[in-house]
Design an enzyme around this catalytic site. Structure first.
Site, PDB file in Angstrom:
ATOM      1  N   LYS A 193     -34.895  -4.359  44.314  1.00  0.00           N
ATOM      2  CA  LYS A 193     -33.974  -4.961  42.503  1.00  0.00           C
ATOM      3  C   LYS A 193     -34.717  -6.063  42.783  1.00  0.00           C
ATOM      4  O   LYS A 193     -34.299  -6.980  43.334  1.00  0.00           O
ATOM      5  CB  LYS A 193     -33.245  -4.505  43.576  1.00  0.00           C
ATOM      6  CG  LYS A 193     -31.910  -4.153  43.208  1.00  0.00           C
ATOM      7  CD  LYS A 193     -30.395  -3.775  43.453  1.00  0.00           C
ATOM      8  CE  LYS A 193     -29.097  -3.562  43.082  1.00  0.00           C
ATOM      9  NZ  LYS A 193     -28.254  -2.825  43.774  1.00  0.00           N
ATOM     10  N   GLU A 200     -30.814   5.424  44.851  1.00  0.00           N
ATOM     11  CA  GLU A 200     -30.611   4.006  45.905  1.00  0.00           C
ATOM     12  C   GLU A 200     -30.966   3.951  47.125  1.00  0.00           C
ATOM     13  O   GLU A 200     -29.973   5.414  47.586  1.00  0.00           O
ATOM     14  CB  GLU A 200     -29.743   3.650  45.075  1.00  0.00           C
ATOM     15  CG  GLU A 200     -29.994   1.729  46.083  1.00  0.00           C
ATOM     16  CD  GLU A 200     -29.210   1.192  45.238  1.00  0.00           C
ATOM     17  OE1 GLU A 200     -29.148  -0.403  45.284  1.00  0.00           O
ATOM     18  OE2 GLU A 200     -27.933   1.158  44.502  1.00  0.00           O
ATOM     19  N   CYS A 242     -29.887   0.279  40.037  1.00  0.00           N
ATOM     20  CA  CYS A 242     -28.698   0.360  39.598  1.00  0.00           C
ATOM     21  C   CYS A 242     -28.275  -0.747  39.678  1.00  0.00           C
ATOM     22  O   CYS A 242     -28.502  -1.089  37.620  1.00  0.00           O
ATOM     23  CB  CYS A 242     -27.845   0.570  41.181  1.00  0.00           C
ATOM     24  SG  CYS A 242     -26.172   0.962  41.080  1.00  0.00           S
TER      25      CYS A 242
END
Length: 536
Positions: A112, A42, A148
């Site tokens: 994300k 990330e 994530c």
């Protein structure tokens, strides 16, 4: 057969050129080994977390420029698919993104979906949530992309599965705390592999202020079986082979004890904080006690003996065995060692204050003067030589205020700030199991600040087994005091420790940044008001 390079790299926040160069090096190495895909962690291009750099449009502009330049540098690696994490400013909206680079072009960008906003995370301060999925096909296999927190619920994995993905590639900035890897396995099995998708989990490694990223990147097949795992607390890369959507078994780094994991995380934290910030060396006050002994061992393992200096500052109350044990340890480790008596300074202070203190009994005031003299001397040496001072206070002391503002709290980096006293002893035993560097007597004698005759810590505090147990339940687990008492602790001990935790918040706010190894540390995790009349 598809070959995927799983990369865990040590990024530096804001070092766009350096991070890009690492990505290129890993990609070239992977390409030479026949890889078709390279998965990086990330925000690998800019480091994680960039915090309020993410409020500056210039940071996004520099990141986009670096991303385009990176794509061009990778153009010669024909058909290699490289997933890179980066921040993205698009149509006035800010995203935590990942882009797929192929043959010199950005062929897709994913934003994300789920933005963590608790514990050490505050991504909603910086980013907006994405809504689209990104998948791509190689051979007969379709890969999906996630970042994530997206995989800490079933929503995004289900959307990617519905879009046809058979393997989920996850870029992660997942910080370390004790037993974190088992939690990751559980969550990834619950949310990803139960849907029949294989998982590739690329995690950052390295220290960023108080956060440690431990790596431990891994691959799970569609049944949740572990097929590959990278190293703990070190950069690493592994080529993972896929038969369709099924990963073949690769190298699996052996599981380590909790003490080994924590010790290596502390070493990494010191190495990166000192190295990334450009400090030439460190110094610390060596007392002959267990906390400074552990801190010294960690510093030497992180930096080498030539970059570590220990200073013993005896007072009239320093025991002879403290001198002997300190000298033995520095001889074993080979660090520079100096002894600077504080007797004259202490005498000057007490003489200066004698009229003001006339008729008043000696108390913690005189004890704190000694600690502050030592802090002043260490900071003077730091100024003169450019070395950063490592403080040596542990979490148990920080919790209850058994520390002195501008004294033993004076310094630039608090190495064991999140290490309970009972864990300090376990870490010393672990380090000595490798090679014996900490004298045994330091581990067996009663702990003492040596600020008055025959002093021990337990003159002022409950036994550390009790203190640490109460602290863990109250501070780390947020348990009510009734639960702590029901667990077997005396009410008077619970009331006393929880009260000390509350009234010493003002001290902790003034302490140096330190390494986080528990799931709740004083600092980013703990945000209690200093001024408050509320009592449980």
């Amino acid at each position: 057969m598809i070959k995927l390079a799983l990369v865990q790299m040590n990024c530096t926040v804001g070092d766009l050129e350096g991070n890009a160069a690492k990505i290129v090096d890993f990609a070239r190495d992977a390409f030479q080994q026949g890889a078709h895909i390279v998965l990086t962690p990330e925000l690998s291009l800019v480091g994680y977390p960039p915090e309020d750099l993410l409020l500056r449009d210039s940071f996004y502009a520099a990141s986009q420029k670096a991303l385009l330049a990176l794509a061009e540098r990778l153009a010669g690696l024909k058909d290699l698919h490289v997933l890179v994490g980066h921040p993205w400013l698009h149509d006035g909206r800010r995203f935590n993104a990942a882009s797929l680079l192929v043959n010199g072009r950005i062929v897709g960008t994913y934003c994300k979906h789920d933005l963590p906003n608790g514990h050490v995370f505050d991504e909603k301060r910086y980013f907006e949530a994405g809504s689209d999925v990104l998948t791509f096909e190689l051979g007969s296999t379709r890969f999906g992309v996630a970042i994530c927190e997206d995989t800490w619920s079933q929503q995004l994995p289900a959307k990617v599965k519905a879009a046809g993905a058979e393997v989920l590639l996850v870029l992660n900035g997942s910080p370390f705390h004790m037993n974190k890897q088992h939690l990751r396995f559980q969550v990834m099995r619950d949310n990803v592999t139960q849907q029949g998708m294989s998982l590739v989990y690329a995690n950052l490694v390295g220290g960023q202020d108080e956060l440690i990223f431990d790596g431990n990147s891994f691959v799970l097949d569609g049944s949740g079986q572990l097929k590959a795992q990278l190293k703990h607390a070190a950069e690493d890369m592994q080529i993972v082979e896929f038969d369709g959507a099924t990963p073949r078994t690769g190298m699996i780094a052996p599981e380590q004890s909790t003490e080994a994991q924590v010790y290596q995380a502390l070493v990494l934290g010191v190495k990166d904080y000192i190295g990334k910030n450009g400090f030439p060396s460190v110094l610390l006050g060596l007392s002959g006690g267990v906390d400074s002994a552990l801190t010294l061992a960690i510093a030497v393992d992180a930096l080498g003996a030539d970059k570590v200096r220990a200073v013993m500052m005896p007072s009239p109350y320093t025991a002879e065995i403290s001198w002997v044990d300190s000298r033995e340890m520095v001889d074993t480790l080979g660090v520079r060692y100096d002894e600077i008596s504080i007797n004259a300074c202490f005498g000057a202070f007490t003489d200066t204050l004698s009229r003001e203190f006339a008729g008043l009994a000696a108390d913690t005031t005189e004890e704190n003067i000694q600690a502050r003299i030592r802090g002043t001397l260490l900071m003077a040496l730091s100024n003169k030589y450019g070395s950063i001072v490592l403080t040596t206070g542990n979490k148990s002391e920080m919790a209850v205020g058994y520390c002195t503002l501008y004294g033993d709290m004076a310094g630039g980096f608090a190495v064991i700030k999140d290490i309970a006293k009972t864990l300090v002893y376990r870490l010393c035993a672990y380090r000595n199991s490798i090679t014996s560097v900490i004298p045994e007597r330091i581990l067996t004698r009663p702990p003492s600040a040596e600020l008055r005759p025959d002093q021990t810590d337990q003159d002022s505090l409950p036994p550390y087994e009790i203190l640490d147990g109460i602290m863990q339940m109250y501070m780390e687990e947020d348990r009510p005091t009734a639960d702590i008492i029901a667990a077997g602790y005396k009410k008077e001990d619970v009331d006393r420790i929880t009260r000390l935790i509350k009234i010493n918040e003002y001290k902790r706010r003034q302490s140096p940044v330190g390494i986080r190894v528990t799931h709740r540390a004083f600092g980013r995790d703990w945000r209690y008001p200093i001024t408050s009349k509320y009592r449980d």
